[in-house]
Design an enzyme around this catalytic site. Structure first.
Site, PDB file in Angstrom:
ATOM      1  N   HIS A  38     -42.900 -13.978 -15.360  1.00 46.09           N
ATOM      2  CA  HIS A  38     -42.562 -12.059 -15.475  1.00 46.09           C
ATOM      3  C   HIS A  38     -43.483 -11.501 -16.097  1.00 46.09           C
ATOM      4  CE1 HIS A  38     -39.039 -14.330 -18.772  1.00 46.09           C
ATOM      5  NE2 HIS A  38     -38.604 -14.205 -18.295  1.00 46.09           N
ATOM      6  N   GLN A 154     -28.357 -15.570  -8.887  1.00 45.85           N
ATOM      7  CA  GLN A 154     -28.681 -14.170  -9.753  1.00 45.85           C
ATOM      8  C   GLN A 154     -29.127 -13.539  -8.193  1.00 45.85           C
ATOM      9  OE1 GLN A 154     -30.094 -13.652 -14.105  1.00 45.85           O
ATOM     10  NE2 GLN A 154     -31.609 -12.936 -12.840  1.00 45.85           N
TER      11      GLN A 154
HETATM   12  P1  AMP Z   1     -34.976 -13.759 -17.717  1.00 50.93           P
HETATM   13  O1  AMP Z   1     -35.808 -13.298 -18.805  1.00 50.93           O
HETATM   14  O2  AMP Z   1     -35.195 -15.262 -17.992  1.00 50.93           O
HETATM   15  O3  AMP Z   1     -33.944 -13.340 -18.023  1.00 50.93           O
HETATM   16  O4  AMP Z   1     -35.615 -13.225 -16.322  1.00 50.93           O
HETATM   17  C1  AMP Z   1     -36.006 -12.899 -15.421  1.00 50.93           C
HETATM   18  C2  AMP Z   1     -37.012 -12.154 -14.459  1.00 50.93           C
HETATM   19  O5  AMP Z   1     -38.000 -13.131 -14.408  1.00 50.93           O
HETATM   20  C3  AMP Z   1     -35.087 -12.746 -14.180  1.00 50.93           C
HETATM   21  O6  AMP Z   1     -35.435 -11.555 -12.216  1.00 50.93           O
HETATM   22  C4  AMP Z   1     -36.000 -14.074 -13.786  1.00 50.93           C
HETATM   23  O7  AMP Z   1     -34.804 -14.706 -11.965  1.00 50.93           O
HETATM   24  C5  AMP Z   1     -37.875 -13.782 -13.592  1.00 50.93           C
HETATM   25  N1  AMP Z   1     -38.527 -15.361 -13.666  1.00 50.93           N
HETATM   26  C6  AMP Z   1     -37.538 -16.681 -14.509  1.00 50.93           C
HETATM   27  N2  AMP Z   1     -38.440 -17.067 -14.991  1.00 50.93           N
HETATM   28  C7  AMP Z   1     -39.107 -16.697 -13.068  1.00 50.93           C
HETATM   29  C8  AMP Z   1     -40.533 -17.948 -12.980  1.00 50.93           C
HETATM   30  N3  AMP Z   1     -40.743 -19.028 -12.784  1.00 50.93           N
HETATM   31  N4  AMP Z   1     -40.994 -17.268 -12.205  1.00 50.93           N
HETATM   32  C9  AMP Z   1     -40.664 -16.293 -11.414  1.00 50.93           C
HETATM   33  N5  AMP Z   1     -39.609 -15.319 -12.041  1.00 50.93           N
HETATM   34  C10 AMP Z   1     -38.964 -15.176 -12.561  1.00 50.93           C
END
Ligand code: AMP
Length: 280
Positions: A38, A154
């Protein structure tokens, strides 16, 4: 300390102030329980705009009735500390009531990219995702918004939604941030037991191996996907939901390898679902 906003009014007052000062805005929507993945989105956002807003909202409409909405990790204080450190200008923590004034229901339909993969295993999930992201975009009205390739389907679904709804926002994809052993960082990794965590490293290994044999040895797609599934099953995952090769933009299934194709996987380990993907 980064600004904190709860109500749309508080948030909009500040955004309007920035806007009238001619300052551009980047937006990073999250569900909190933040990790280095994030924070990379925030760092990238800072390269695209003067101001960066992060939202933390565990969106009820994207969880199925049997899924982990109540158990989803909530670590707001640590999240805010990390966002302050990362240089985010503000964090928006909306209430369910303000996001869904008519009750938490998905009112937007996801496009064709939502078919199969996560869409098949989690019916309605992407309708919830596009509903909440559209609502957040309507309020925040950013110039750019950043999403991780970690959730590759997504990302494709959101690009389709932005095009269909004609939101004037640029969607920027950020490559997956990984642990040293290759495991994609995820808020759900904290649920893994030490044995589960050790096993989870196999996911990315199998993906990279499969991509390699398809690309350099020209082995058939069906055979490679089947082999990958067996490798994961034999490694000890409780279930392999899918291993699939898809077109990188439309996510249409591919029966033959082509440059830029995307290899995607989802497995289960106890109650935890883990997903990953790579470009082949
Ligand atoms: P989430 O809080 O899991 O819904 O993720 C929020 C954003 O962070 C989304 O756009 C995810 O794709 C991105 N994200 C989550 N994990 C990672 C990661 N390991 N690398 C890059 N982006 C991530």
């Amino acid at each position: 300390m980064t600004h904190q906003f709860t109500t749309i009014k508080e948030l909009r007052d500040t955004l309007d102030h920035w806007e009238s000062a001619g300052e551009s805005l980047a937006f990073v929507p999250t569900m909190g329980a933040l990790h280095a993945g994030h924070l990379t989105l925030v760092a990238e956002a800072k390269r695209h705009a003067k101001r960066v807003i992060v939202s933390i909202f565990v969106n009820p409409t994207q969880f199925g009735p049997q899924e982990d909405f109540n158990q989803y990790p909530r670590t707001v204080d640590a999240d805010i500390a990390q966002l302050t450190e990362a240089g985010a200008d503000g964090v928006w923590l909306p209430t369910v009531e303000e996001i869904y004034p008519n009750g938490p229901r998905a009112t937007l339909k996801a496009g064709t990219a939502a078919e199969g993969l996560e869409g098949a295993v989690r019916p309605g999930h992407f309708d919830g995702v596009v509903t909440v992201v559209a609502r957040l975009f309507e309020v925040v009205r950013p110039k750019v918004a950043l999403f991780g390739e970690k959730d590759y389907q997504q990302l494709c679904v959101i690009r389709q939604m932005v095009e269909a709804q004609k939101f004037p926002v640029d969607i920027i994809a950020v490559p997956t941030i990984r642990e040293e052993d290759g495991l994609a960082m995820s808020s759900r990794n904290r649920y893994l037991s030490p044995t589960g965590r050790a096993l989870a490293t196999r996911i990315n290994q199998v993906l990279r191996h499969s991509a390699y044999v398809m690309k350099t040895e020209g082995r058939g797609v069906a055979e490679t996907l089947e082999k990958a599934e067996t490798l994961l099953q034999d490694a000890g995952f409780d279930r392999v939901d899918y291993v699939a090769l898809r077109d990188a933009t439309t996510l249409a299934p591919l029966t033959a390898y082509k440059a830029g194709a995307r290899l995607l996987v989802a497995v289960r380990l106890g109650a935890t679902r883990l997903i990953d993907n790579i470009e082949v």
